[in-house]
Design a protein around this motif. Structure first.
Motif, PDB file in Angstrom:
ATOM      1  N   TRP A 132      47.529  61.076  41.819  1.00  0.00           N
ATOM      2  CA  TRP A 132      46.704  60.076  42.105  1.00  0.00           C
ATOM      3  C   TRP A 132      45.291  60.887  41.602  1.00  0.00           C
ATOM      4  O   TRP A 132      45.057  62.139  41.813  1.00  0.00           O
ATOM      5  N   SER A 133      44.384  60.130  41.149  1.00  0.00           N
ATOM      6  CA  SER A 133      42.996  60.493  40.737  1.00  0.00           C
ATOM      7  C   SER A 133      41.911  60.120  41.901  1.00  0.00           C
ATOM      8  O   SER A 133      41.939  59.091  42.119  1.00  0.00           O
ATOM      9  N   VAL A 134      41.116  61.205  42.339  1.00  0.00           N
ATOM     10  CA  VAL A 134      40.151  60.860  43.213  1.00  0.00           C
ATOM     11  C   VAL A 134      38.582  60.493  42.615  1.00  0.00           C
ATOM     12  O   VAL A 134      37.774  59.977  43.050  1.00  0.00           O
ATOM     13  N   ASP A 136      38.067  58.513  40.271  1.00  0.00           N
ATOM     14  CA  ASP A 136      37.702  57.032  40.250  1.00  0.00           C
ATOM     15  C   ASP A 136      37.564  56.087  41.322  1.00  0.00           C
ATOM     16  O   ASP A 136      37.350  55.004  41.376  1.00  0.00           O
ATOM     17  N   ASP A 137      37.539  57.187  42.465  1.00  0.00           N
ATOM     18  CA  ASP A 137      37.293  56.212  43.864  1.00  0.00           C
ATOM     19  C   ASP A 137      35.962  55.663  44.171  1.00  0.00           C
ATOM     20  O   ASP A 137      35.365  56.625  44.241  1.00  0.00           O
ATOM     21  N   VAL A 139      34.419  54.663  46.907  1.00  0.00           N
ATOM     22  CA  VAL A 139      33.803  54.580  48.012  1.00  0.00           C
ATOM     23  C   VAL A 139      32.448  55.589  48.261  1.00  0.00           C
ATOM     24  O   VAL A 139      32.339  56.243  47.339  1.00  0.00           O
ATOM     25  N   ASP A 173      37.558  56.389  57.945  1.00  0.00           N
ATOM     26  CA  ASP A 173      37.201  55.419  56.743  1.00  0.00           C
ATOM     27  C   ASP A 173      35.830  55.253  56.554  1.00  0.00           C
ATOM     28  O   ASP A 173      34.974  56.075  56.987  1.00  0.00           O
ATOM     29  N   ARG A 207      42.991  56.188  49.570  1.00  0.00           N
ATOM     30  CA  ARG A 207      41.683  55.650  49.039  1.00  0.00           C
ATOM     31  C   ARG A 207      40.593  55.385  49.972  1.00  0.00           C
ATOM     32  O   ARG A 207      40.855  54.926  51.104  1.00  0.00           O
ATOM     33  N   GLY A 208      39.520  55.867  49.634  1.00  0.00           N
ATOM     34  CA  GLY A 208      38.286  55.519  50.350  1.00  0.00           C
ATOM     35  C   GLY A 208      38.325  56.574  51.966  1.00  0.00           C
ATOM     36  O   GLY A 208      37.409  56.274  52.488  1.00  0.00           O
ATOM     37  N   GLY A 229      45.067  62.034  47.553  1.00  0.00           N
ATOM     38  CA  GLY A 229      44.210  61.006  46.977  1.00  0.00           C
ATOM     39  C   GLY A 229      42.949  60.615  47.980  1.00  0.00           C
ATOM     40  O   GLY A 229      42.567  59.443  47.839  1.00  0.00           O
ATOM     41  N   PRO A 231      39.181  61.046  48.489  1.00  0.00           N
ATOM     42  CA  PRO A 231      37.974  61.182  47.603  1.00  0.00           C
ATOM     43  C   PRO A 231      36.963  62.228  48.490  1.00  0.00           C
ATOM     44  O   PRO A 231      36.064  62.824  47.689  1.00  0.00           O
ATOM     45  N   ARG A 271      28.540  59.629  45.799  1.00  0.00           N
ATOM     46  CA  ARG A 271      29.409  59.164  47.053  1.00  0.00           C
ATOM     47  C   ARG A 271      28.393  59.017  48.561  1.00  0.00           C
ATOM     48  O   ARG A 271      28.882  58.457  49.223  1.00  0.00           O
TER      49      ARG A 271
END
Length: 288
Positions: A132-134, A136-137, A139, A173, A207-208, A229, A231, A271
């Motif tokens: 997975w790519s982080v 493009d996340d 958050v 989160d 994610r996130g 994954g 970010p 971010r």
């Protein structure tokens, strides 16, 4: 299951006053991980969440990414002289069709509790491509949310309160809620236990999510975040130069020296939402 803590007599000296007392220590024991019956690695760890530790390690090595990749994890018969299981050897059986990393098995490296990279043939050997790519996340996390993370992590460290000798890894989160925490004498083990919990719960990619660690941010911890994954990686202490390089390359947000409202942002500044960002005029307003 092995003990997490043990009690030992110590000689205590405080301001010239000598006394004897019993102190609580964190247990450190070896864990041998086998893959499909073949030796893979040995790590010094704190007993507990061993299945998560093994699964998280395999995520970091790029072997597994979901619960279905693992057919079974079980303890092997330990070999004390009286035949009691030491719970220090476990075997992971991969699901049919999941490739066995032959290079990793041939490497058969030894990992200490302070350095997960010991025995690797080269730095490039751990630059495993994530599934997975982080980068493009999308958050974004407020500075005050970051500021609350260290205290929340510390408050949840039950074994640390008794021993003062454990690292912690927590998953937060975007609103700063602590979703999961793992402790271990080795910082990389604590992260593997956390990632292993996530993969066994089929939560990858995270994610996130923010990975918060109680020590420094090494290259290996940055790699583990990327492989899971996540970010964002935040640490209460300093990052290494390689961790910063990897974060910049992978699109990972890396925060170091996170202590209360103070922090250093080494990569992924976009971010981190600070109060001054909201107060700053937009380009249009500034030019008007």
């Amino acid at each position: 299951m092995g003990r997490v803590t043990t009690r030992e007599k110590v000689l205590r000296v405080r301001d010239g006053v000598v006394s004897e007392r019993v102190d609580t220590l964190v247990v450190e024991e070896p864990l041998e991980v086998r893959l499909n019956g073949e030796p893979l690695s040995v790590t010094m760890r704190t007993p507990g969440n061993d299945f998560d530790l093994a699964a998280g390690f395999l995520v970091s090595e790029g072997v597994v990414a979901r619960a279905a990749d693992i057919a079974a994890i079980r303890y092997c018969a330990g070999a004390t002289e009286d035949g009691v299981n030491t719970y220090n050897v476990l075997d992971v059986t991969l699901a049919p069709g999941v490739a066995v990393p032959r290079a990793s098995l041939e490497r058969n490296f030894y990992t200490t509790s302070s350095c997960g990279l010991c025995g690797k043939a080269s730095l490039e050997a751990v630059r495993t491509t994530s599934r997975w790519s982080v980068a493009d996340d999308p958050v974004r996390i407020e500075g005050r949310t970051f500021a609350a993370m260290p205290d929340r992590l510390r408050e949840a460290q039950r074994v640390f309160e008794r021993t003062g000798g454990l690292h912690a890894a927590g998953l937060f989160d975007a609103e700063g809620r602590l979703l999961a925490l793992r402790e271990d004498v080795g910082r990389h083990n604590a992260v593997d236990k956390l990632v292993g919990w996530a993969v066994r719960e089929d939560r990858l990619p995270l994610r996130g999510g923010t990975l918060m660690v109680s020590g420094r941010a090494s290259f290996e911890l940055a790699q583990k975040a990327v492989m899971a994954g996540m970010p964002v990686l935040a640490a209460v202490s300093a990052p290494s130069s390689l961790a910063v390089d990897l974060a910049a390359d992978a699109g990972l947000t890396l925060v170091g020296f996170l202590r209360g409202a103070s922090m250093n942002v080494y990569a992924g500044r976009h971010r981190v939402v600070l109060e001054q960002d909201a107060a700053a005029p937009t380009p249009a307003a500034a030019s008007g």
